[in-house]
Design a protein around this motif. Structure first.
Motif, PDB file in Angstrom:
ATOM      1  N   ARG A 261       0.825  -1.202   0.000  1.00 12.50           N
ATOM      2  CA  ARG A 261       0.000   0.000   0.000  1.00 12.50           C
ATOM      3  C   ARG A 261       0.867   1.263   0.000  1.00 12.50           C
ATOM      4  O   ARG A 261       1.756   1.423   0.831  1.00 12.50           O
ATOM      5  CB  ARG A 261      -0.908   0.010   1.232  1.00 12.50           C
ATOM      6  CG  ARG A 261      -1.930  -1.119   1.260  1.00 12.50           C
ATOM      7  CD  ARG A 261      -2.659  -1.133   2.594  1.00 12.50           C
ATOM      8  NE  ARG A 261      -3.429   0.074   2.819  1.00 12.50           N
ATOM      9  CZ  ARG A 261      -4.692   0.245   2.441  1.00 12.50           C
ATOM     10  NH1 ARG A 261      -5.322  -0.730   1.799  1.00 12.50           N
ATOM     11  NH2 ARG A 261      -5.329   1.367   2.697  1.00 12.50           N
ATOM     12  N   GLU A 262       0.582   2.162  -0.945  1.00 15.00           N
ATOM     13  CA  GLU A 262       1.277   3.446  -0.963  1.00 15.00           C
ATOM     14  C   GLU A 262       0.307   4.551  -1.386  1.00 15.00           C
ATOM     15  O   GLU A 262      -0.188   5.298  -0.551  1.00 15.00           O
ATOM     16  CB  GLU A 262       2.505   3.393  -1.878  1.00 15.00           C
ATOM     17  CG  GLU A 262       3.342   4.675  -1.780  1.00 15.00           C
ATOM     18  CD  GLU A 262       4.720   4.541  -2.398  1.00 15.00           C
ATOM     19  OE1 GLU A 262       5.495   5.520  -2.360  1.00 15.00           O
ATOM     20  OE2 GLU A 262       5.041   3.444  -2.927  1.00 15.00           O
TER      21      GLU A 262
ATOM     22  N   THR B  88       0.679   1.540   5.914  1.00 14.54           N
ATOM     23  CA  THR B  88       2.123   1.341   5.817  1.00 14.54           C
ATOM     24  C   THR B  88       2.822   2.695   5.972  1.00 14.54           C
ATOM     25  O   THR B  88       2.190   3.749   5.880  1.00 14.54           O
ATOM     26  CB  THR B  88       2.512   0.743   4.458  1.00 14.54           C
ATOM     27  OG1 THR B  88       2.200   1.690   3.425  1.00 14.54           O
ATOM     28  CG2 THR B  88       1.750  -0.556   4.193  1.00 14.54           C
ATOM     29  N   SER B  89       4.125   2.665   6.163  1.00 10.87           N
ATOM     30  CA  SER B  89       4.882   3.909   6.319  1.00 10.87           C
ATOM     31  C   SER B  89       4.798   4.768   5.065  1.00 10.87           C
ATOM     32  O   SER B  89       4.604   5.992   5.148  1.00 10.87           O
ATOM     33  CB  SER B  89       6.352   3.593   6.635  1.00 10.87           C
ATOM     34  OG  SER B  89       6.473   2.975   7.894  1.00 10.87           O
ATOM     35  N   VAL B  90       4.935   4.144   3.900  1.00 11.79           N
ATOM     36  CA  VAL B  90       4.912   4.931   2.668  1.00 11.79           C
ATOM     37  C   VAL B  90       3.503   5.435   2.359  1.00 11.79           C
ATOM     38  O   VAL B  90       3.335   6.486   1.731  1.00 11.79           O
ATOM     39  CB  VAL B  90       5.474   4.109   1.484  1.00 11.79           C
ATOM     40  CG1 VAL B  90       6.973   3.897   1.652  1.00 11.79           C
ATOM     41  CG2 VAL B  90       4.755   2.786   1.312  1.00 11.79           C
ATOM     42  N   GLU B  91       2.488   4.705   2.807  1.00  9.32           N
ATOM     43  CA  GLU B  91       1.117   5.185   2.634  1.00  9.32           C
ATOM     44  C   GLU B  91       0.873   6.412   3.509  1.00  9.32           C
ATOM     45  O   GLU B  91       0.262   7.391   3.065  1.00  9.32           O
ATOM     46  CB  GLU B  91       0.128   4.082   2.997  1.00  9.32           C
ATOM     47  CG  GLU B  91      -1.332   4.444   2.736  1.00  9.32           C
ATOM     48  CD  GLU B  91      -2.285   3.325   3.133  1.00  9.32           C
ATOM     49  OE1 GLU B  91      -3.450   3.368   2.695  1.00  9.32           O
ATOM     50  OE2 GLU B  91      -1.867   2.411   3.877  1.00  9.32           O
ATOM     51  N   ASN B  92       1.389   6.376   4.733  1.00  5.55           N
ATOM     52  CA  ASN B  92       1.260   7.539   5.624  1.00  5.55           C
ATOM     53  C   ASN B  92       2.046   8.718   5.061  1.00  5.55           C
ATOM     54  O   ASN B  92       1.619   9.874   5.167  1.00  5.55           O
ATOM     55  CB  ASN B  92       1.768   7.180   7.019  1.00  5.55           C
ATOM     56  CG  ASN B  92       1.372   8.212   8.065  1.00  5.55           C
ATOM     57  OD1 ASN B  92       0.589   9.129   7.798  1.00  5.55           O
ATOM     58  ND2 ASN B  92       1.908   8.074   9.262  1.00  5.55           N
ATOM     59  N   ASN B  93       3.179   8.439   4.442  1.00  5.75           N
ATOM     60  CA  ASN B  93       3.953   9.519   3.829  1.00  5.75           C
ATOM     61  C   ASN B  93       3.179  10.155   2.681  1.00  5.75           C
ATOM     62  O   ASN B  93       3.236  11.375   2.480  1.00  5.75           O
ATOM     63  CB  ASN B  93       5.294   8.989   3.318  1.00  5.75           C
ATOM     64  CG  ASN B  93       6.151  10.094   2.746  1.00  5.75           C
ATOM     65  OD1 ASN B  93       6.360  11.129   3.361  1.00  5.75           O
ATOM     66  ND2 ASN B  93       6.639   9.895   1.521  1.00  5.75           N
TER      67      ASN B  93
ATOM     68  N   GLY C 234      -2.292  10.449  10.563  1.00  7.32           N
ATOM     69  CA  GLY C 234      -2.280   9.409   9.536  1.00  7.32           C
ATOM     70  C   GLY C 234      -2.052   8.045  10.135  1.00  7.32           C
ATOM     71  O   GLY C 234      -2.707   7.066   9.751  1.00  7.32           O
ATOM     72  N   TYR C 235      -1.128   7.959  11.081  1.00  4.69           N
ATOM     73  CA  TYR C 235      -0.881   6.669  11.726  1.00  4.69           C
ATOM     74  C   TYR C 235      -2.122   6.198  12.478  1.00  4.69           C
ATOM     75  O   TYR C 235      -2.518   5.031  12.386  1.00  4.69           O
ATOM     76  CB  TYR C 235       0.301   6.766  12.685  1.00  4.69           C
ATOM     77  CG  TYR C 235       0.605   5.449  13.350  1.00  4.69           C
ATOM     78  CD1 TYR C 235       1.446   4.518  12.745  1.00  4.69           C
ATOM     79  CD2 TYR C 235       0.019   5.107  14.566  1.00  4.69           C
ATOM     80  CE1 TYR C 235       1.691   3.286  13.330  1.00  4.69           C
ATOM     81  CE2 TYR C 235       0.262   3.879  15.155  1.00  4.69           C
ATOM     82  CZ  TYR C 235       1.094   2.975  14.543  1.00  4.69           C
ATOM     83  OH  TYR C 235       1.325   1.752  15.114  1.00  4.69           O
ATOM     84  N   VAL C 236      -2.737   7.123  13.231  1.00 11.20           N
ATOM     85  CA  VAL C 236      -3.904   6.748  14.030  1.00 11.20           C
ATOM     86  C   VAL C 236      -5.016   6.207  13.137  1.00 11.20           C
ATOM     87  O   VAL C 236      -5.641   5.181  13.447  1.00 11.20           O
ATOM     88  CB  VAL C 236      -4.414   7.961  14.843  1.00 11.20           C
ATOM     89  CG1 VAL C 236      -5.754   7.644  15.501  1.00 11.20           C
ATOM     90  CG2 VAL C 236      -3.387   8.354  15.887  1.00 11.20           C
ATOM     91  N   PHE C 237      -5.262   6.866  12.013  1.00 14.13           N
ATOM     92  CA  PHE C 237      -6.370   6.452  11.146  1.00 14.13           C
ATOM     93  C   PHE C 237      -6.005   5.234  10.285  1.00 14.13           C
ATOM     94  O   PHE C 237      -6.737   4.236  10.277  1.00 14.13           O
ATOM     95  CB  PHE C 237      -6.796   7.609  10.250  1.00 14.13           C
ATOM     96  CG  PHE C 237      -7.956   7.285   9.358  1.00 14.13           C
ATOM     97  CD1 PHE C 237      -9.250   7.292   9.844  1.00 14.13           C
ATOM     98  CD2 PHE C 237      -7.760   6.940   8.029  1.00 14.13           C
ATOM     99  CE1 PHE C 237     -10.333   6.973   9.028  1.00 14.13           C
ATOM    100  CE2 PHE C 237      -8.822   6.624   7.197  1.00 14.13           C
ATOM    101  CZ  PHE C 237     -10.120   6.646   7.699  1.00 14.13           C
ATOM    102  N   LEU C 238      -4.873   5.318   9.595  1.00 15.89           N
ATOM    103  CA  LEU C 238      -4.527   4.258   8.647  1.00 15.89           C
ATOM    104  C   LEU C 238      -4.190   2.949   9.354  1.00 15.89           C
ATOM    105  O   LEU C 238      -4.616   1.870   8.922  1.00 15.89           O
ATOM    106  CB  LEU C 238      -3.350   4.695   7.773  1.00 15.89           C
ATOM    107  CG  LEU C 238      -3.617   5.895   6.849  1.00 15.89           C
ATOM    108  CD1 LEU C 238      -2.335   6.355   6.182  1.00 15.89           C
ATOM    109  CD2 LEU C 238      -4.657   5.542   5.791  1.00 15.89           C
ATOM    110  N   ARG C 239      -3.411   3.037  10.431  1.00 19.02           N
ATOM    111  CA  ARG C 239      -3.026   1.822  11.135  1.00 19.02           C
ATOM    112  C   ARG C 239      -4.011   1.480  12.238  1.00 19.02           C
ATOM    113  O   ARG C 239      -4.414   0.320  12.400  1.00 19.02           O
ATOM    114  CB  ARG C 239      -1.618   2.011  11.729  1.00 19.02           C
ATOM    115  CG  ARG C 239      -1.048   0.771  12.414  1.00 19.02           C
ATOM    116  CD  ARG C 239      -0.744  -0.342  11.424  1.00 19.02           C
ATOM    117  NE  ARG C 239       0.297   0.067  10.505  1.00 19.02           N
ATOM    118  CZ  ARG C 239       1.603  -0.048  10.734  1.00 19.02           C
ATOM    119  NH1 ARG C 239       2.034  -0.542  11.879  1.00 19.02           N
ATOM    120  NH2 ARG C 239       2.483   0.313   9.822  1.00 19.02           N
ATOM    121  N   GLY C 240      -4.425   2.513  13.004  1.00 22.33           N
ATOM    122  CA  GLY C 240      -5.284   2.243  14.153  1.00 22.33           C
ATOM    123  C   GLY C 240      -6.720   1.922  13.784  1.00 22.33           C
ATOM    124  O   GLY C 240      -7.318   0.998  14.330  1.00 22.33           O
ATOM    125  N   VAL C 241      -7.301   2.690  12.835  1.00 23.92           N
ATOM    126  CA  VAL C 241      -8.706   2.491  12.469  1.00 23.92           C
ATOM    127  C   VAL C 241      -8.839   1.443  11.370  1.00 23.92           C
ATOM    128  O   VAL C 241      -9.610   0.489  11.493  1.00 23.92           O
ATOM    129  CB  VAL C 241      -9.340   3.824  12.021  1.00 23.92           C
ATOM    130  CG1 VAL C 241     -10.781   3.607  11.565  1.00 23.92           C
ATOM    131  CG2 VAL C 241      -9.292   4.835  13.164  1.00 23.92           C
TER     132      VAL C 241
END
Length: 565
Positions: free
Chosen positions: A7-8, A61-66, A49-56
């Motif tokens: 995922r990116e 992924t790191s590159v997706e959050n970037n 971004g981390y809270v929503f993409l990873r937490g929710v």
């Protein structure tokens, strides 16, 4: 067996980036009018971004959050470019009711700048990031946030706490129970020497984020108000009108002495920056001519960059043609000069940000306005319209390079970040213009919501307005500009990064802003010394970010409520 795609560039990252970009643009437009400078929103976007993409969603992924923070910061940066320059038109209209400007050419020029800055800086990515290895402190810090994993939840908690505290405090200030600006002279110390401070958590928090790097800004305020001001009063009284009250004397020193000196220092620092950048520009041009990076699949193709440049050129040309009677040939020449200057200034700002995180954008804006006033024979509306496009292009270039630095550190594909910035940056133009209209109409009688003697002094726009007015009336304080320019050039040669820019900025901003910011710097330094850098990165950065965002959002919300009611 089906291969799982990493995922990116996903719909979730793009949508979240747009939503955060809109909120950050609203907040940072307010901040720019309040403080006279802005800051990046990348780290804030990365935390959420981390809270929503990873937490929710549980799949980030790191590159997706970037990619999410790239979209958010591109929107926010374009909006900041608007907030730096467009308020000048409102202030000019207040000074001269016969002055008018057209929104459509302004909008077209701004949209052109939003895409132009991206494509002008892309070919320099390899030179600045991979060869010169510029640090880009904000970009590096954002990469640290993205790679911090589960710490994202803890940082989000501190950010939310800061937001609530700041929002509540701003609400208290809006009631008028406590004055937002307070003098600690106690009626004993003369106002021209008295310590004034904004009771603004936003301003204080901005200083905490800067820490030691923001100290020259503090020094500039002290130099102006605690050294130059009393020296002028006590040793050069012949330079002051007689019979002024304490308040009028303070206003005269600020408007007629300190601010012109600050403008001169900013212009001198900007011009010296151009001179110092010559070797880097030569290296960049050589790298462009010899590099194969633009043929790589990692970058946007050269033909697309050329198409976007031609599109931006046509848009800027059309905007000027709507406002002036110059021939198309001459306007094409002016636009060519503007695009070359956008590339040169964009490279200088990107290098400055890459080295120290300090942007000489204020000085560049003043130089740009003055240049276009000369080229367009004093046509103010046309000069500001073109400055909007170029100013946004300059900010976009620096932001694109910051984001590419973050991507370089976390392993993102540059081409996807470049597509994201090109695709979404324009949104910030519309949001910021809308916020400016709301804030302006929140003033008495449906106008005057920002500017001198308001809660939103719009320092940069006020400075540009005074520069334009002095050019038109042939009353430029040339002596102060020249002296300030020499000082700014000398300070820029000093080994302290951004010294000229920060001193000049502090000289033309109200002392209440400078003092509050400086106290924040000192507190940030003390906390780092006591608890270490890890504490700053994990607690102070997100908490301060929340303090900044909370006050700004409540301020805009109050303006919207005032307009609607």
């Amino acid at each position: 067996m089906k291969t799982q795609i990493y995922r990116e560039f996903t719909a979730a990252a793009a949508i979240l980036g747009v939503l955060q970009g809109v909120v950050l643009t609203i907040a940072f437009t307010y901040i720019t009018l309040k403080l006279g400078f802005s800051m990046g929103g990348s780290a804030i976007a990365a935390i959420f971004g981390y809270v929503f993409l990873r937490g929710v969603l549980g799949v980030g992924t790191s590159v997706e959050n970037n990619l999410n923070q790239t979209v958010a910061s591109s929107i926010n940066t374009a909006g900041t470019g608007v907030a730096f320059i467009m308020p000048t038109l409102f202030l000019l209209q207040t000074q001269d009711p016969s002055f008018s400007f057209e929104l459509t050419p302004l909008l077209v020029s701004s949209l052109a700048g939003a895409i132009l800055g991206v494509v002008l800086i892309i070919p320099l990515r390899k030179q600045l990031i991979e060869l010169d290895r510029l640090r880009f402190p904000t970009g590096t810090a954002t990469a640290t946030v993205i790679r911090s994993g589960s710490e994202g939840f803890s940082k989000a908690k501190y950010l939310f706490i800061g937001l609530v505290i700041s929002a509540v405090w701003k609400g208290v200030l809006l009631t008028g129970v406590i004055a937002e600006e307070v003098s600690f002279g106690f009626g004993i110390v003369p106002l021209y020497f008295s310590p004034f401070i904004y009771l603004s958590l936003m301003n204080f928090a901005a200083g905490m984020l800067s820490g030691r790097g923001g100290l020259p800004f503090f020094w500039g305020g002290i130099l102006g108000w605690w050294i130059l001001s009393p020296l002028i009063v006590n040793f050069a009284p012949e330079a002051l009108p007689t019979g002024l009250s304490d308040s009028d004397l303070m206003d005269f020193i600020y408007a007629e002495m300190l601010r012109p000196l600050g403008i001169g220092i900013l212009i001198g620092a900007a011009l010296m920056g151009v001179i110092l950048a010559f070797p880097s520009m030569q290296a960049a041009i050589r790298a462009l001519l010899s590099s194969t990076q633009i043929k790589s699949q990692r970058e946007l193709p050269l033909w697309l960059l050329v198409v976007v440049v031609l599109l931006a050129f046509s848009a800027l040309l059309w905007s000027l043609a709507q406002l002036t009677d110059f021939s198309l040939g001459y306007l094409a020449f002016v636009v060519m000069i503007a695009m070359i200057w956008a590339w040169v200034a964009g490279l200088i700002v990107a290098q400055s940000v890459g080295l120290s995180d300090i942007t000489p954008l204020s000085g560049m804006t003043l130089v740009t306005v003055f240049l276009f006033m000369l080229l367009l024979d004093g046509h103010v509306a046309a000069a500001i319209t073109l400055t909007m496009g170029v100013g946004i292009a300059i900010t976009q270039g620096a932001d694109m390079m910051q984001d590419l630095k973050t991507g370089f550190l976390v392993g993102s594909r540059p081409i996807l970040q470049q597509i994201a910035q090109l695709s979404f940056a324009w949104i910030g133009v519309f949001i910021s213009i809308g916020v400016l209209y709301v804030l302006w109409k929140a003033g008495a009688g449906g106008q005057g919501g920002f500017g001198a003697d308001t809660a939103l002094p719009a320092p940069i726009a006020s400075t540009v307005t005074s520069l334009i007015s002095s050019v038109q009336s042939d009353t430029m304080p040339v002596d102060k500009f020249i002296f300030g320019g020499i000082v700014g050039a000398i300070l820029t040669l000093a080994p302290i990064a951004g010294l000229g820019v920060l001193i000049g900025l502090a000289m033309y901003l109200p002392f209440s802003i400078t003092l509050g910011y400086g106290l924040g710097c000192l507190v940030g330094m003390r906390l780092e010394k006591a608890y270490g850098y890890v504490f700053i990165e994990k607690v102070v950065v997100p908490l301060s970010s929340g303090l900044i965002i909370g006050e700004a959002l409540v301020g805009v919300g109050d303006a919207i409520y005032g307009v609607l009611s």
